[in-house]
Design a protein around this motif. Sequence first.
Motif, PDB file in Angstrom:
ATOM      1  N   GLY A 149      34.938  20.828  -0.145  1.00 18.93           N
ATOM      2  CA  GLY A 149      35.825  19.976  -0.927  1.00 18.93           C
ATOM      3  C   GLY A 149      36.512  18.958  -0.044  1.00 18.93           C
ATOM      4  O   GLY A 149      35.886  18.346   0.819  1.00 18.93           O
ATOM      5  N   GLY A 150      37.805  18.799  -0.256  1.00 16.81           N
ATOM      6  CA  GLY A 150      38.557  17.830   0.526  1.00 16.81           C
ATOM      7  C   GLY A 150      39.672  17.210  -0.283  1.00 16.81           C
ATOM      8  O   GLY A 150      40.046  17.726  -1.342  1.00 16.81           O
ATOM      9  N   CYS A 153      38.633  14.882  -3.704  1.00 19.03           N
ATOM     10  CA  CYS A 153      37.923  15.558  -4.803  1.00 19.03           C
ATOM     11  C   CYS A 153      38.610  15.376  -6.138  1.00 19.03           C
ATOM     12  O   CYS A 153      37.963  15.407  -7.181  1.00 19.03           O
ATOM     13  CB  CYS A 153      37.832  17.048  -4.554  1.00 19.03           C
ATOM     14  SG  CYS A 153      37.066  17.447  -3.001  1.00 19.03           S
ATOM     15  N   ASP A 338      42.587  30.170   0.390  1.00 18.56           N
ATOM     16  CA  ASP A 338      41.891  29.042  -0.245  1.00 18.56           C
ATOM     17  C   ASP A 338      41.801  29.270  -1.750  1.00 18.56           C
ATOM     18  O   ASP A 338      40.812  28.978  -2.379  1.00 18.56           O
ATOM     19  CB  ASP A 338      40.482  28.940   0.386  1.00 18.56           C
ATOM     20  CG  ASP A 338      39.595  27.919  -0.270  1.00 18.56           C
ATOM     21  OD1 ASP A 338      40.098  26.821  -0.579  1.00 18.56           O
ATOM     22  OD2 ASP A 338      38.405  28.216  -0.483  1.00 18.56           O
ATOM     23  N   VAL A 341      43.546  27.619  -8.911  1.00 18.27           N
ATOM     24  CA  VAL A 341      43.856  28.053 -10.278  1.00 18.27           C
ATOM     25  C   VAL A 341      43.632  26.893 -11.242  1.00 18.27           C
ATOM     26  O   VAL A 341      43.584  25.734 -10.815  1.00 18.27           O
ATOM     27  CB  VAL A 341      45.332  28.524 -10.407  1.00 18.27           C
ATOM     28  CG1 VAL A 341      45.530  29.871  -9.738  1.00 18.27           C
ATOM     29  CG2 VAL A 341      46.297  27.482  -9.856  1.00 18.27           C
ATOM     30  N   PRO A 342      43.501  27.193 -12.542  1.00 18.93           N
ATOM     31  CA  PRO A 342      43.540  26.102 -13.511  1.00 18.93           C
ATOM     32  C   PRO A 342      44.843  25.334 -13.291  1.00 18.93           C
ATOM     33  O   PRO A 342      45.884  25.943 -13.030  1.00 18.93           O
ATOM     34  CB  PRO A 342      43.546  26.821 -14.861  1.00 18.93           C
ATOM     35  CG  PRO A 342      42.978  28.170 -14.589  1.00 18.93           C
ATOM     36  CD  PRO A 342      43.394  28.507 -13.187  1.00 18.93           C
ATOM     37  N   LEU A 343      44.769  24.029 -13.407  1.00 18.26           N
ATOM     38  CA  LEU A 343      45.894  23.189 -12.985  1.00 18.26           C
ATOM     39  C   LEU A 343      47.223  23.620 -13.606  1.00 18.26           C
ATOM     40  O   LEU A 343      48.271  23.595 -12.943  1.00 18.26           O
ATOM     41  CB  LEU A 343      45.581  21.747 -13.369  1.00 18.26           C
ATOM     42  CG  LEU A 343      46.124  20.673 -12.452  1.00 18.26           C
ATOM     43  CD1 LEU A 343      45.946  21.013 -10.988  1.00 18.26           C
ATOM     44  CD2 LEU A 343      45.431  19.361 -12.762  1.00 18.26           C
ATOM     45  N   HIS A 369      45.595  20.943  -2.112  1.00 20.94           N
ATOM     46  CA  HIS A 369      44.996  19.828  -2.826  1.00 20.94           C
ATOM     47  C   HIS A 369      45.495  19.998  -4.267  1.00 20.94           C
ATOM     48  O   HIS A 369      44.777  20.496  -5.140  1.00 20.94           O
ATOM     49  CB  HIS A 369      43.477  19.899  -2.762  1.00 20.94           C
ATOM     50  CG  HIS A 369      42.938  20.023  -1.362  1.00 20.94           C
ATOM     51  ND1 HIS A 369      43.267  19.137  -0.368  1.00 20.94           N
ATOM     52  CD2 HIS A 369      42.102  20.922  -0.792  1.00 20.94           C
ATOM     53  CE1 HIS A 369      42.645  19.485   0.761  1.00 20.94           C
ATOM     54  NE2 HIS A 369      41.944  20.574   0.527  1.00 20.94           N
ATOM     55  N   ASP A 372      43.757  19.256  -7.822  1.00 19.24           N
ATOM     56  CA  ASP A 372      42.733  20.095  -8.446  1.00 19.24           C
ATOM     57  C   ASP A 372      43.058  21.581  -8.362  1.00 19.24           C
ATOM     58  O   ASP A 372      42.164  22.415  -8.484  1.00 19.24           O
ATOM     59  CB  ASP A 372      41.316  19.768  -7.947  1.00 19.24           C
ATOM     60  CG  ASP A 372      41.247  19.503  -6.466  1.00 19.24           C
ATOM     61  OD1 ASP A 372      40.534  18.579  -6.079  1.00 19.24           O
ATOM     62  OD2 ASP A 372      41.910  20.221  -5.699  1.00 19.24           O
ATOM     63  N   ASN A 374      43.880  23.551  -6.048  1.00 21.46           N
ATOM     64  CA  ASN A 374      43.332  24.305  -4.908  1.00 21.46           C
ATOM     65  C   ASN A 374      44.374  24.365  -3.795  1.00 21.46           C
ATOM     66  O   ASN A 374      44.765  23.340  -3.247  1.00 21.46           O
ATOM     67  CB  ASN A 374      42.062  23.584  -4.441  1.00 21.46           C
ATOM     68  CG  ASN A 374      41.367  24.232  -3.240  1.00 21.46           C
ATOM     69  OD1 ASN A 374      40.723  23.538  -2.475  1.00 21.46           O
ATOM     70  ND2 ASN A 374      41.475  25.540  -3.087  1.00 21.46           N
ATOM     71  N   THR A 409      40.555  31.381  -8.873  1.00 21.77           N
ATOM     72  CA  THR A 409      39.422  31.847  -8.075  1.00 21.77           C
ATOM     73  C   THR A 409      39.888  32.283  -6.696  1.00 21.77           C
ATOM     74  O   THR A 409      40.898  31.793  -6.184  1.00 21.77           O
ATOM     75  CB  THR A 409      38.355  30.748  -7.918  1.00 21.77           C
ATOM     76  OG1 THR A 409      37.313  31.227  -7.051  1.00 21.77           O
ATOM     77  CG2 THR A 409      38.920  29.459  -7.312  1.00 21.77           C
ATOM     78  N   ILE A 410      39.103  33.156  -6.079  1.00 19.35           N
ATOM     79  CA  ILE A 410      39.425  33.645  -4.731  1.00 19.35           C
ATOM     80  C   ILE A 410      39.080  32.621  -3.664  1.00 19.35           C
ATOM     81  O   ILE A 410      39.546  32.717  -2.534  1.00 19.35           O
ATOM     82  CB  ILE A 410      38.722  34.981  -4.422  1.00 19.35           C
ATOM     83  CG1 ILE A 410      37.190  34.827  -4.502  1.00 19.35           C
ATOM     84  CG2 ILE A 410      39.196  36.070  -5.380  1.00 19.35           C
ATOM     85  CD1 ILE A 410      36.419  36.023  -3.953  1.00 19.35           C
ATOM     86  N   THR A 411      38.254  31.631  -3.981  1.00 17.41           N
ATOM     87  CA  THR A 411      37.960  30.566  -3.021  1.00 17.41           C
ATOM     88  C   THR A 411      37.575  29.275  -3.738  1.00 17.41           C
ATOM     89  O   THR A 411      36.647  29.256  -4.553  1.00 17.41           O
ATOM     90  CB  THR A 411      36.876  30.972  -1.988  1.00 17.41           C
ATOM     91  OG1 THR A 411      36.563  29.821  -1.172  1.00 17.41           O
ATOM     92  CG2 THR A 411      35.603  31.499  -2.630  1.00 17.41           C
ATOM     93  N   GLY A 412      38.315  28.224  -3.430  1.00 16.69           N
ATOM     94  CA  GLY A 412      38.076  26.944  -4.084  1.00 16.69           C
ATOM     95  C   GLY A 412      37.066  26.076  -3.365  1.00 16.69           C
ATOM     96  O   GLY A 412      36.279  25.386  -3.991  1.00 16.69           O
ATOM     97  N   GLU A 413      37.107  26.124  -2.005  1.00 19.24           N
ATOM     98  CA  GLU A 413      36.236  25.208  -1.266  1.00 19.24           C
ATOM     99  C   GLU A 413      35.775  25.726   0.083  1.00 19.24           C
ATOM    100  O   GLU A 413      34.916  25.104   0.706  1.00 19.24           O
ATOM    101  CB  GLU A 413      36.937  23.853  -1.066  1.00 19.24           C
ATOM    102  CG  GLU A 413      38.278  23.968  -0.334  1.00 19.24           C
ATOM    103  CD  GLU A 413      38.971  22.611  -0.121  1.00 19.24           C
ATOM    104  OE1 GLU A 413      38.535  21.623  -0.714  1.00 19.24           O
ATOM    105  OE2 GLU A 413      39.936  22.577   0.660  1.00 19.24           O
TER     106      GLU A 413
END
Lengths: 455, 455
Positions: A149-150, A153, A338, A341-343, A369, A372, A374, A409-413
């Motif tokens: 990601g970054g 994104c 990392d 979640v839903p925004l 970030h 998004d 994250n 999620t347990i990992t976004g990117e």
Amino acid sequence: MSSSTIALLSSQLSDGVVVTDPDILASYRQDRAADPDAGTPLAVVRPTRTEEVQTVLRWASEHRIAVVPRGMGTGLSGGATAVDGGIVLSTEKMRDITVDPVTRTAVVQPGLLNAEVKKAVAAYGLWYPPDPSSFEICSIGGNIATNAGGLCCVKYGVTTDYVLGLQVVLADGTAVHLGGPRLKDVAGLSLTKLFVGSEGTLGVITEVTLRLLPAQHPAHTVVATFPDVRGATDAVLAITAKIRPSMLEFMDNVAINAVEDKLRMGLDRSAGAIMVAASDDRGGSGADDAEFMAQAFRDNGAAEVFTTSDPEEGEAFVAARRFAIPAVEAKGSLLLEDVGVPLSALPDLVTGIEKLAAERDLMISVIAHAGDGNTHPLIVFDPADADMAERAQQAFGEIMDLAVRLGGTITGEHGVGRLKKPWLAGYLGPDAMALNRRIKDALDPAGILNPGALI
Amino acid sequence: MSSSTIALLSSQLSDGVVVTDPDILASYRQDRAADPDAGTPLAVVRPTRTEEVQTVLRWASEHRIAVVPRGMGTGLSGGATAVDGGIVLSTEKMRDITVDPVTRTAVVQPGLLNAEVKKAVAAYGLWYPPDPSSFEICSIGGNIATNAGGLCCVKYGVTTDYVLGLQVVLADGTAVHLGGPRLKDVAGLSLTKLFVGSEGTLGVITEVTLRLLPAQHPAHTVVATFPDVRGATDAVLAITAKIRPSMLEFMDNVAINAVEDKLRMGLDRSAGAIMVAASDDRGGSGADDAEFMAQAFRDNGAAEVFTTSDPEEGEAFVAARRFAIPAVEAKGSLLLEDVGVPLSALPDLVTGIEKLAAERDLMISVIAHAGDGNTHPLIVFDPADADMAERAQQAFGEIMDLAVRLGGTITGEHGVGRLKKPWLAGYLGPDAMALNRRIKDALDPAGILNPGALI
């Protein structure tokens, strides 16, 4: 036995491709996750072309040797941790790039750095958007393997959105071309996308066709300081519901102070949070968006809001944000999270982590970030303090649990790698986990590709 | 035997879900590809919720009954052609939608029409971009199963770029949740993307989480007529190398005349090609881009260039372009192609098809989503003329061969279905084809899902 097996591989490849020098092997044991349980590889293999990668995988399949693919080793989840009795296959020597400005694509080998890709295409007035914070030192192959990601994104999407085609060498040594420089192609299953983010468990990427955009326009940047984190995260929701900023980044008080310790740029050390936002829309729209964001920050309690259309001035704040991880790292050892979640759950995630830090008596810095959803909670601990290290490990899992409870999620990117593997099954549930396993077994039945990572 | 098997299914589902009325069965034999070899299903099953889909697939697995999933039957490649001895599973009754404006996502059941999704999210000031020409009559489930494209893809990407999560029922009846309302999520393999474009061969989509954008801004539209096709396609390359139009559509002389026959809107019947282009950038930028495109059209020999910032006036030309397929259909039966090439090869593809039409003495109209190199050559023929029908069939294959020679694909956005299956292996090559087969076998070992389609 293993040394003669390695000699057999060595004899099939050019001089210097197979390395067994113990000092060099030691330097390939870990990636940036610094997994203390890392093994020592039998050899490090650094092929220069696809045919050599095929040779390596045919040999590995025949002898049932584990292969850990590796880009530049900047991964943060232990996806490139070496395993005992296996080899590390580094793509660092595969560094060709061809840019086609008419089709607006580039064909790139995996070892080129993200920054080198950006630079090569910029010479044609083009832009490769994905920008992990490590973009100056991470490889494009690793970016694709992790679906990196970054910061951009929030407007421009993640790595997979820019991958049109791949050449992949499968476990048995077959080299397969998937997709190519076509903006639309639905002939066959979406296998290109399946390999993006597969963390070296399904095949080794030896070439990628990237979609490029026209050069990015200079951004308008807005920086806002908040007395507490809640105002900042509430402002994020007010912004993303209406416009598409090109960046929407968050730093908490710990990160602000850590960065200020190092950079002395005059950040407000008392602030609960700083937001760094940008719009790169053209004409008057970028300035309009910057003003919209400035107002959203004020409406949500910002103490100070600063807007600039000077790209260099803006870049200084972005660099400060990028510098947050190394700056916090100066405070102690880090467990780098990392979770995403839903925004709409972002405020609850950030305040939940604050609460957890207090309960566990730990310093946890949150950078994010934010646009998004994250976040990168950085758990600081002293490895010499066994009790603190134990609490840090507990918090690491509890943050993931919190994110999952909030629909996240347990990992976004960063990827699952080896560090987050214990949490994957719980997150995905048994049916989705079984489906992952079926795909893995279909493509790598002997399990030689990056064993112990992801699945 | 089969009727008792159907009765067994019927007994497990609500009244009316299983239909065996012969007139109704007949209406579900074909999709819009009108495959003459279509079979007659044993039953049409129209579930109203995921649990019923699971019941159907458990039953089908147990009795080894083929299941052809179907949205609204608007597919153009025979992906929903019924097979003898199988059932058609229509998702048309699954029509719920929930919009979350904060997270900017929608959770949608597959039977809702694309236009209904657009309308439901527009009520929140949001936009679901993908816009196949059939958007008023095609289902979102079908869009996802084919990874549908459309007119705005040149700037906004294709369906897969908007799919964040899926619920899928596998061949054995297991319902799996993949992804969700998170903009970044790399936990596990990219399975959501694998199911997008899988044409019902890997599972049945029962719910989808879509990413939404803020409402589109009003577009500036540019219409240009060219004496020949080459000037038009050269202009496309000049434009896409520099800017990101929100639409860049092409119609050749045959399409222009067919549309003019029906709509009488004053199109220049002598023109070799018409381009319809748009920019939806905000502020002054949309007008700037429109002027840039107008100049590119003039520089490449356009006879007439018309620019408007009136959305209704612009929409009339877009509607004319959308109407091209039905308009050409009035000239005879159609074989509808969907080949795409790397953008730099677009001029050669279009002129190559012109040459092929002359050689085969056929009317072939080319319309194209020119900005992403995706063309729809329409081969017109009279089915009563056996020789002409034969030549049309030959041209159908020759156009795909031409596209592949130019580095292109046999299908850009319609899918392989049953119509293009004979060309898939040749296009992908044996290794990529084998990889497709391995995934299919791993997920549907008994081969009950949409047999004969895609792979």
